[in-house]
Design an enzyme around this catalytic site. Structure first.
Site, mmCIF file in Angstrom:
data_model
loop_
_atom_site.group_PDB
_atom_site.id
_atom_site.type_symbol
_atom_site.label_atom_id
_atom_site.label_comp_id
_atom_site.label_asym_id
_atom_site.label_seq_id
_atom_site.Cartn_x
_atom_site.Cartn_y
_atom_site.Cartn_z
ATOM 1 N N CYS A 86 0.867 -1.111 0.052
ATOM 2 C CA CYS A 86 -0.045 0.130 -0.003
ATOM 3 C C CYS A 86 1.066 1.395 0.167
ATOM 4 O O CYS A 86 1.472 1.538 -1.093
ATOM 5 C CB CYS A 86 -1.031 -0.099 1.252
ATOM 6 S SG CYS A 86 -2.623 0.859 0.838
ATOM 7 N N HIS A 194 -3.392 -5.886 1.006
ATOM 8 C CA HIS A 194 -2.960 -5.963 2.198
ATOM 9 C C HIS A 194 -2.912 -7.451 2.826
ATOM 10 O O HIS A 194 -3.718 -8.120 3.287
ATOM 11 C CB HIS A 194 -3.640 -5.363 3.148
ATOM 12 C CG HIS A 194 -3.508 -3.856 3.361
ATOM 13 N ND1 HIS A 194 -2.494 -3.168 4.122
ATOM 14 C CD2 HIS A 194 -3.995 -2.865 2.425
ATOM 15 C CE1 HIS A 194 -2.646 -1.770 3.782
ATOM 16 N NE2 HIS A 194 -3.715 -1.614 2.864
ATOM 17 N N GLU A 196 -1.326 -8.658 4.873
ATOM 18 C CA GLU A 196 -0.993 -8.754 6.456
ATOM 19 C C GLU A 196 -2.288 -8.793 7.113
ATOM 20 O O GLU A 196 -2.476 -9.078 8.303
ATOM 21 C CB GLU A 196 -0.123 -7.694 7.048
ATOM 22 C CG GLU A 196 -0.700 -6.368 7.088
ATOM 23 C CD GLU A 196 -0.967 -5.461 5.984
ATOM 24 O OE1 GLU A 196 -0.401 -6.184 4.886
ATOM 25 O OE2 GLU A 196 -1.138 -4.173 6.098
#
Lengths: 222, 722
Positions: A86, A194, A196
């Site tokens: 990002c 993302h 994560e």
């Protein structure tokens, strides 16, 4: 197997990325934007999401010039691994470690949703556990994820198999549906989605986990 | 600089009534200086003093074994076990958002986040409750665009997940939109920070962003109705800087961990004035400020401007003197200003110096303690006449009427502009009932919801107030959470009008009754009055923010039914259509009484649901739109069709309270039915989930048709790009 997660003022996914690395067996240290060197023995540098320096200029433009980024560039030049997610992807393009730019979303609005992606190559330490063409789902959350580059660069990325992920339903207008790209040596990855935020079922999906497992596997072999 | 002479007109321009000014003369013992007049006006306006609502707010239920801190601090604090606490509050930013929607909404988010981290909590969840005018009113789309972008722009950059909220439309908000922002944070229960100063001669430290002229007089503006000159008030709206707020958060939490902080207070409404007086007043101390030391953004600011500026992202702190070097180093690391601007004093004085001049010298305690408190006259609203006959409508057309209205269509256009997952602990994102966020590093989770049905409150403020609390409570239960506590954001018109004051009083009484009966104390809140334009008031809108605890994330109830699941209604269906969404959206009528709320039934049915949650694949509360809308939403979110056997409009769209819609398999439905019969909880099988059609009675429509209508109506009704 050591990871270092950078923190710029305005980073807000730094903890999340550190948690994801740790959950996949990495020893995680943190690096501050004013540091001039990375922690000793770092294998992977993680550049997290957020709004570095408020993103009041072009996203990532100020962070790309922070002292720690010289150390990251040196790490990459030595063949070290770097993942920018990002805002981290924006920082990598602004720092010249990846080609192209991330412009404002075509819809001119912030977009947060889970998106379907195609893994475009398995040929990288980040995507090695997938097959090219695999369908996965990861969350995106950004205002400036519209990837753009000149035609020659896009051709080169395609020709060198450096497109890591493509959107199946493009949320931001990115050229050729690009969601993530690799460096020429395939060890620097920048991506808007993302991973994560998708490492355990409670988060609504686990597809991000394969990326961290692949990366951990790369060091286990080495 | 020459200060203006104090005249009647100047006093009136500060929003002070003649009797209030007489009280000031008595307290000060002389004509106040211009700066002093500004300080009084800031402290005594409705926004800061709660002078119209205080006597009624005192009647609310605010205590319980779980409550660590009730109303009166920056936010409420509630125990969640294992040494942890949740800190939360909801606050309005209505007037600024109407004038400048992006910045007004953004700074509303910034303010509520500061309220939470001032107390030592890291913000983990945000919500917002938005009320706009008619979808086709010329200003509405502009306000929606700006407010939503502003909330996202601030919260996303700060890094707090926005996990819930409300969006409604009604012509009564044409001239006064409502922006109510909620934030919650997690702290260690033994490390909560309060605003009360202690110790004489302790340094008073200014932290954060520099002071400019923005927002001078903002709190006074928020306490007046709008007139034709509203556009001229734009300069009183503050500008938000989430980047500075994020750094302020990190620096404050580091500073608190270092043991340097005696007390801390954010600078919100009326900035330096309110924060300094609050710290002194709560600590029984005086405060002396030296304005030449305040970090400023522009030169030549007067004492008046410095004291009333509402520049954002600022904090005031009383510091342990021996820790000053350490504290300075933390703020330098985050490139934030840190300046000792005064000290605590033993005398009960609030002394403000600029250069060698004394700009204000007032008895500090009187500034808040002797603020006026009114027992404003009020009249109880008349009970609405019973609902007459409702026109005939086919059930699927009734459903289409709801799905086509922006107040009941899918609001993804809104929530997709909010980062709902930063922090990587969000377990349930917006659009699926209460938002759920895991407590980082634990197996616990918190559920968050925000509810009110202003049509109900307008028709019967007492029942409407009860209903708002009951719906919030049910939404938490339906997520599998034990309701812990609530925050209230009371938005009303001009309290000087007895019928408006009557709405406020009766709504507070209803909220109090429900909170008491449900063991759901109000631990924080905010009152926003004078929400009227050219004499027309908004619908009374007491927003209830609710927080519940899920002890182990395995106990959370899902939001999505599975193919073949039964649709089971828990609770009594009587078919109450008065003030219903159907009546309003399909026929433009707001008639009859709102549904009565049986609090004993609420309690019993909620406890039953929690005790049997292991039998359910999904649950939702039934509220406006009734069974038909809830069943459709649940099905569509899962990409499934649904079949409902009822054909009676009242049974399908009635808004009877104390009800839940549950999805479960056949064996589970049987077990649930047996248990419900034993517990005296009404239970009915209403239909089944699955397939790709929506069938109500004998009529069928393709899921794809209705889902498209549901997904596209919001942006289409407002003329916004998809």
């Amino acid at each position: 197997m050591r990871a270092a997660v950078l923190t710029f003022p305005g980073s807000n996914c730094d903890r999340d990325l550190a948690v994801a690395f740790a959950a996949h067996g990495f020893a995680v240290s943190r690096a501050w934007h004013k540091d001039t060197a990375l922690p000793e023995g770092v294998d992977v540098v993680g550049i997290p999401g957020g709004y570095s320096f408020g993103d009041y200029l072009r996203c990532g433009a100020i962070a790309a010039r922070a002292p720690v980024m010289a150390a990251v560039a040196a790490h990459a030049a030595r063949g070290g691994h770097v993942i920018g997610i990002c805002n981290g992807f924006q920082v990598l393009t602004e720092a010249g470690l990846l080609p192209g730019v991330l412009m404002r979303n075509a819809g001119l609005r912030f977009v947060c949703r889970r998106v379907a992606l195609e893994v475009a190559t398995a040929g990288s330490p980040f995507t090695a556990l997938w097959q090219a063409g695999d369908a996965i789902v990861l969350p995106v959350a950004h205002h400036d994820g519209n990837y753009a580059a000149d035609a020659a660069t896009l051709e080169r990325l395609e020709g060198e198999d450096r497109i890591a992920f493509r959107y199946r339903d493009n949320p931001n207008g990115a050229a050729r549906d690009i969601a993530g790209i690799l460096s020429a040596n395939r060890r620097v990855l920048g991506m808007m989605p993302h991973p994560e935020r998708a490492i355990e079922a409670a988060q609504g999906g686990t597809d991000g986990s394969a990326l961290f497992r692949a990366l951990a596997g790369a060091f286990a072999v080495a | 600089m020459q200060e203006p002479e104090i005249t009647e007109a100047l006093v009136a321009a500060h929003g002070l009534k003649p009797d209030e000014y007489a009280r000031i003369l008595r307290i000060v013992g002389r004509t106040p200086s211009f700066t002093e007049l500004g300080i009084f006006s800031a402290m005594w306006n409705e926004h800061c003093s709660y002078k119209s609502s205080r006597r009624w707010l005192r009647t609310l239920h605010t205590t319980g074994p779980q409550v660590i801190q009730g109303p009166g601090e920056n936010a409420g604090v509630v125990d969640i076990g294992d040494g942890l606490a949740v800190v939360f509050k909801m606050e309005s930013h209505n007037h600024p958002s109407y004038i400048e929607p992006y910045q007004g909404a953004a700074t509303g988010v910034g303010g509520i986040l500061r309220d939470v981290f001032t107390m030592g909590a890291r913000p983990v969840a945000a919500m917002n409750a938005l009320s706009f005018g008619a979808p086709d009113h010329p200003r509405t789309a502009h306000l929606v665009r700006g407010v939503v972008a502003g909330i996202g722009g601030y919260g996303n950059a700060f890094g707090v997940p926005t996990v819930g909220g409300e969006v409604r439309f009604h012509p009564a908000y044409n001239g006064n939109c409502l922006v109510n922002a909620f934030a919650a944070g997690i702290a260690r229960a033994d490390s909560i920070f309060y605003s009360a100063a202690s110790g004489v001669g302790m340094p008073v430290v200014y932290l954060g962003a520099r002071t400019g002229r923005d927002g001078v007089g903002g709190a006074t503006m928020a306490s007046a109705g709008f007139g034709a000159d509203t556009e001229e008030k734009r300069p009183t709206v503050q500008v938000g800087d989430p980047f500075t707020e994020k750094r302020l958060l990190e620096a404050c939490l580091e500073l608190m961990a270092s043991g340097a902080v005696i007390s801390i207070q954010d600078m919100g409404a009326a900035g330096l004035t309110c924060s300094a007086v609050e710290m002194g007043d709560k600590g029984g101390l005086g405060v002396r400020l030296e304005l030449d030391r305040v970090p400023v953004r522009e030169a030549g600011m007067s004492a008046y401007e410095l004291m009333l500026s509402e520049s954002q992202e600022r904090m005031l702190m009383v510091l342990r003197p021996e820790k000053e070097a350490e504290a300075r180093a933390i703020f330098a690391r985050w490139d934030l200003d840190f300046a000792v601007v005064g000290q605590t004093i033993a005398e009960d004085r609030f002394v403000v110096l600029q250069g060698n001049a004394v700009k204000a010298d007032l008895p500090l305690r009187a500034l808040s303690g002797e603020a006026p408190e009114y027992d404003r006259p009020w009249v109880a609203p008349a009970a609405p006449p019973p609902l007459g006959p409702v026109p005939a409508i086919a059930p699927l057309d009734a459903l289409r009427a709801l799905l086509a209205s922006p107040g009941h269509a899918c609001r993804a256009w809104v929530w997709e502009q909010y980062d709902s997952q930063v922090g990587a602990d969000t377990l349930r994102t917006p659009g699926l009932g209460a938002g759920i966020v895991r407590v980082h590093g634990t197996r616990k989770a918190l559920a968050f919801t925000s509810d009110v049905t202003p049509r109900y409150v307008a028709a019967d403020p007492f029942e409407g107030g009860k209903q708002a609390v009951a719906e919030a409570w049910r939404n938490l239960v339906a997520a599998g959470a034990t309701p812990l506590a609530a925050t209230d954001n009371l938005n009303f018109g001009n309290p000087e009008k007895p019928e408006i004051m009557g709405q406020l009083v009766r709504a507070i009484q209803g909220i109090g009754a429900a909170c008491r009966a449900l063991d759901f104390p109000v631990v924080s809140g905010n009152v926003s009055l004078y929400n009227e334009t050219e004499g027309r008031a908004i619908l009374p809108t007491p927003t209830i923010g609710g927080v519940g605890l899920i002890d182990d994330i395995a106990g959370a109830i899902g939001a999505l039914p599975r193919e073949g699941d039964y649709a089971v209604v828990l609770g009594p269906t009587q078919g109450h259509l008065g003030q219903s969404a159907l009546l309003w959206e399909a026929f433009g009528r707001a008639e009859g009484p709102p549904p009565p709320v049986d609090l004993a039934a609420e309690r019993r049915n909620g406890a039953f649901l929690l005790a049997h949650r292991h039998l359910m694949s999904a649950a939702t509360d039934l509220s406006d739109g009734g069974l038909a809308l809830a069943a459709f939403e649940m099905a569509a979110a899962a990409g499934l069709g649904v079949a409902l056997e009822a054909e009676d409009i009242a049974a399908l769209f009635g808004e009877d309270q104390a009800r839940y819609l549950v999805a479960c398999g056949f064996d589970e439905a049987e077990a649930l039915a047996a248990a419900a019969a034993a517990a005296g909880v009404p239970l009915a099988v209403a239909g089944r989930f699955g397939g790709d059609a929506v069938r109500i009675g004998a009529a069928t429509a393709p899921l794809a048709e209705l889902a498209t209508l549901w997904r596209t109506s919001f942006s289409r009704a407002l003329g916004l790009p998809d």
